[in-house]
Design a protein around this motif. Sequence first.
Motif: not given
Lengths: 287, 287, 287, 287, 287
Positions: E16, E19-20, E23-25, E27-28, E34-36, E78-81
């Motif tokens: 899990y 989400f890093i 990113d926050n995508r 939750i779909d 999205a809830n740990p 690492k993030t996706s940005f």
Amino acid sequence: MAQMVRPSGTTMILPYDQFIEHDNRHIDPNPDAANPDYICNLALEGGYNGVAIHYGLAKRYWTKLAGKVPLLLKINGKTSFPPQKAPLSVYTSYVEDGVRMGAAAIGYTMYYGSPRQDEDLPQLADVRKACDKYGMPLIVWAYPRGEAVEMKGGKDCSYAVESAVRMATEMGATVIKANIPVSAPGDFSTNESVPSYYRKLEDELMGLDAKAQKWERTKRVVQAAQGIPVLFSGGDQVSDEELTENVEACLDAGCFGFIFGRNMWKRKKDDALALGSKFQQMLDNSK
Amino acid sequence: MAQMVRPSGTTMILPYDQFIEHDNRHIDPNPDAANPDYICNLALEGGYNGVAIHYGLAKRYWTKLAGKVPLLLKINGKTSFPPQKAPLSVYTSYVEDGVRMGAAAIGYTMYYGSPRQDEDLPQLADVRKACDKYGMPLIVWAYPRGEAVEMKGGKDCSYAVESAVRMATEMGATVIKANIPVSAPGDFSTNESVPSYYRKLEDELMGLDAKAQKWERTKRVVQAAQGIPVLFSGGDQVSDEELTENVEACLDAGCFGFIFGRNMWKRKKDDALALGSKFQQMLDNSK
Amino acid sequence: MAQMVRPSGTTMILPYDQFIEHDNRHIDPNPDAANPDYICNLALEGGYNGVAIHYGLAKRYWTKLAGKVPLLLKINGKTSFPPQKAPLSVYTSYVEDGVRMGAAAIGYTMYYGSPRQDEDLPQLADVRKACDKYGMPLIVWAYPRGEAVEMKGGKDCSYAVESAVRMATEMGATVIKANIPVSAPGDFSTNESVPSYYRKLEDELMGLDAKAQKWERTKRVVQAAQGIPVLFSGGDQVSDEELTENVEACLDAGCFGFIFGRNMWKRKKDDALALGSKFQQMLDNSK
Amino acid sequence: MAQMVRPSGTTMILPYDQFIEHDNRHIDPNPDAANPDYICNLALEGGYNGVAIHYGLAKRYWTKLAGKVPLLLKINGKTSFPPQKAPLSVYTSYVEDGVRMGAAAIGYTMYYGSPRQDEDLPQLADVRKACDKYGMPLIVWAYPRGEAVEMKGGKDCSYAVESAVRMATEMGATVIKANIPVSAPGDFSTNESVPSYYRKLEDELMGLDAKAQKWERTKRVVQAAQGIPVLFSGGDQVSDEELTENVEACLDAGCFGFIFGRNMWKRKKDDALALGSKFQQMLDNSK
Amino acid sequence: MAQMVRPSGTTMILPYDQFIEHDNRHIDPNPDAANPDYICNLALEGGYNGVAIHYGLAKRYWTKLAGKVPLLLKINGKTSFPPQKAPLSVYTSYVEDGVRMGAAAIGYTMYYGSPRQDEDLPQLADVRKACDKYGMPLIVWAYPRGEAVEMKGGKDCSYAVESAVRMATEMGATVIKANIPVSAPGDFSTNESVPSYYRKLEDELMGLDAKAQKWERTKRVVQAAQGIPVLFSGGDQVSDEELTENVEACLDAGCFGFIFGRNMWKRKKDDALALGSKFQQMLDNSK
């Protein structure tokens, strides 16, 4: 170091760091060679005076051989994937790991002439200092590399190899690992960025026949080390005849020994054992 | 430092770091000069007050001379291969290595004006701090280098050399090693990036004859050091006459001594010994 | 810090770090000024409350004055040679050196707005932390610098100087050294990258006569420091009249004191002593 | 942290790090606001539960308030001058400074999505580790920033803000500071570099009226934090009506509190006190 | 490690860290995911042998499960940005954090072949050394990544995945996490930068039908690890049928277990529990 030296004062080491340096391609043509246990057994059966491997293999496979085949822990590496213009071989483990595991020596790759030598030299100085602290021998892979080297005759010409070997002596190597040099490219003698001494030398060497040239180039490498023992690599797999000729050239040059990997573990096991035994006899007879 | 000083309060040192700085090319014209033992013996026979070498040579060769010829451990270096636009001379060993080996002094190359001086100055500050800690003298090679220097008259003009020497004084050098400056390029006096003081000075110096100019440039270098003793380098090999003239200029300028390498070990041994003896007498007579 | 403060609660310091910042050019027009002993004596005879120098000069020259003129050890620097688009002033010595030598304060140059401020700010935070540890006052040279500053009015406009001074306050400076701002370039009021507040302010200031403008700009610098004492620099050598006017503006603004270097040691010694004495009286009378 | 929490389990903090982030421009329109003492008194009189400042201000001004208003020491920062394409907020002081001074919490700015996040994340991990060691709460400014963020909807869209807030949760923030998101640019829904989930979401949110959209975006930010308390910033100064609406949205979303700076200290003192008091009552009534 | 191993000598882990990484995508489509806390309960109810999360989630959510579900602390991310041409996964926490929290193992992402592997390998060596020190198992995400990999067949081809897995063995991984490889792009067999062995192999594999090819590619991954246990990832969400086929291929290949995240927590909880239970039985029956 003593545990890695034959009674004749020579050594023969089996290197097996190529699955880092060249990726997983080396499972061809002898798939057994991908198996570290196979390699360890080859080193044991073949009477090698050491096996040069990285930490992961040392920890999982070599420990079964501890006390039987000395460990030369290779502590830096680089893969084949990213661009190679400014190479730097970085830590995969540390001198302290070798000390803890009972390694007989540490192996370090120095990329002489690389644009990143400003990182390489202090890294090597650190390794050397740690080796001094623990009384650990340091075997330096003296490899010219990088775009600046390519512009001045390439990584395999006598100019580059001799300079790299001398550098390893200056940096405090216990033993130096080098390749047999080959002739420089055709434009070498008119390359103004190359010192005139080496341009003239190359012209002279090119006047010799192939064998005499190999003998002379190899002899000069040993001389460049100024008394620090030199191990010669085998490089890519070559024929029995060529490899034997190389061995003769190196022995005549006064080398300390050999570190042949692909030329051993890419051969069928019996062939590798036979060739290895032959070279060990040649080493013993050379002294 | 005392062990490196002649009774006359001067010194003459044999530097032998060129096989790092200039690669292996220096085996020409005197192949013996590639042999560190030859160099060590030259230093011993020649009555030198120190030999300046890197760690590898110090450990393997100089140790035979310990107690006879003082060791000046050169602890940073750079090879001739990568681009030289933003040079940085990096650690090949450490002050602590020199302390452990019984070195009489530490040698450090500062590339004044290099775009990487932001790394060089703190590195030198660290070395100076360690030297202070151990009471170890620090000899700074005060060398202008890099593309910014080349755009402002070059590494050998008085402007650059005087500024570098002053910088070594500011950084806390015990002794400073410098080259004799030469005239700046023709466009110097119209180069707006050069301070007007030095443009005017250069015009004045160019009005002098060659010898007077050399005398004046050399004298100004010693003045720039503001009392910190200055050693002059010999640079590339020159004739006996030119070298002797240089020595006279430096002595008149009030230098502390000489650090001549290629001009000694590239000569035949007897010639080198004779010249060296002559310069030592001149040094002794100058005080 | 107390040892650097006059009975009137003010101070006057002689800075002499320019032979690093501006190379050796400053031997003109007063060649004596190149001599650190001359400077130290000028500080002593002139009744200065401190001399700001780098480690090399502190160690060799200031030690003769220890107990007579307080030492402000300047611990970072940068030369004039490499490109100045992204300047960073790096360590030439350390807070600990100052503690060991008995310095009265540490000097640090912060290049506000430089593209390398990401290195500068933590470096300054480290220095500040060490100063806190030792109870050592920290004097911050608050200097806007670099290409981003040049694009927003330049290093000497009120916008840049005030912002730099405020930053020094935020970083924890004990005392701040600043320059008197001058007017911004003509395109400042239409420069969209400049905050509207400062564009409007500049328009207002430009409506004042030259003297009123200087008074207002100087006063704003002291206000920007928000109570942290401000020392004003003298900058390049100017006439006695202009320098005196600057002193008056700074005193009216409520400055803590002056740190005048080139305007002192580039003058003839007697002139420098006379001017310095005059400014000290003005300082004392201002409180 | 307890000392920063109101009896109602909420908090209201006065941030004052803008003179680093935005330079000295904020002395307009309320010049008093440039005075840290004014700010400290505003925090005291206004009953704030903490003041967020950098080290220099904490040491010189906040110490007068110690025991009266809790200190939130902001330990990293960045100025407005250099280019902002790859921002990194660097140390201006350290967790240990906060511990020594008796700070109630540490503030850290994380630039989510910046090309320099490879430096930011380990730096934040170090800060978090030090905070864990000392039992110090860590408040993370979760700010999307940099050119990569700008290419994917910008720093203020829901996609970026929610992702940044989640990241702060993942990194171990005690409390998260965020901005209220706004709508993404027009080309967002066809931007292939944006995840389809957020493109679809943005289309849905754009279908709502302005107020409902604000409510939904704000609520989603609190949800993204997954239970870690969220503080909302005020950002640039806005009207009383808009600020009050923002407060209502944040309270409905279940925020922990507010951290309003410019919206307070840019107002006249009486107005700021009145508004602050009103928001504190709203906070208390919300629980 | 023992606490993460099923009686059958296999393991099934719930990762899990997405989400890093993404990113926050995520939750779909299942917002609960999205809830740990939801994830932790899924791990507990589903009988997982470990949950792989970053420090923030471990500290706030997993602690409620301590003693019930083993913690695999993922310490880099690492993030996706930002651009992904030269990826490096950097510390979000440290081995020591895992030791302190009672983690059963450490997770580390190695980006094999990235231009920044010169930073990655020593970082991994440091992590491995710390794990050795504490007796902590090290699970290496062996992921080929970056522009050099993309030029040689891409991150998912057998050449890249096998080489990455071998590298993890060489570096000293306790367990290796890998993806099931897929076919290389059409130009692979004529790509001169790819070793001939792998070009020939790819041609042979492409001659097999889809299922046989998957079986062979998966089997080769396990062989490349040379005895180090291999966990297979699930990657993007796929259908029940495809996921089950993948499980069969991996089991036939002799894998150690599975680490399925999105394929679990993106499904409805009951479906995820049913599928997870089925795969655990298949794992147990495979031994």
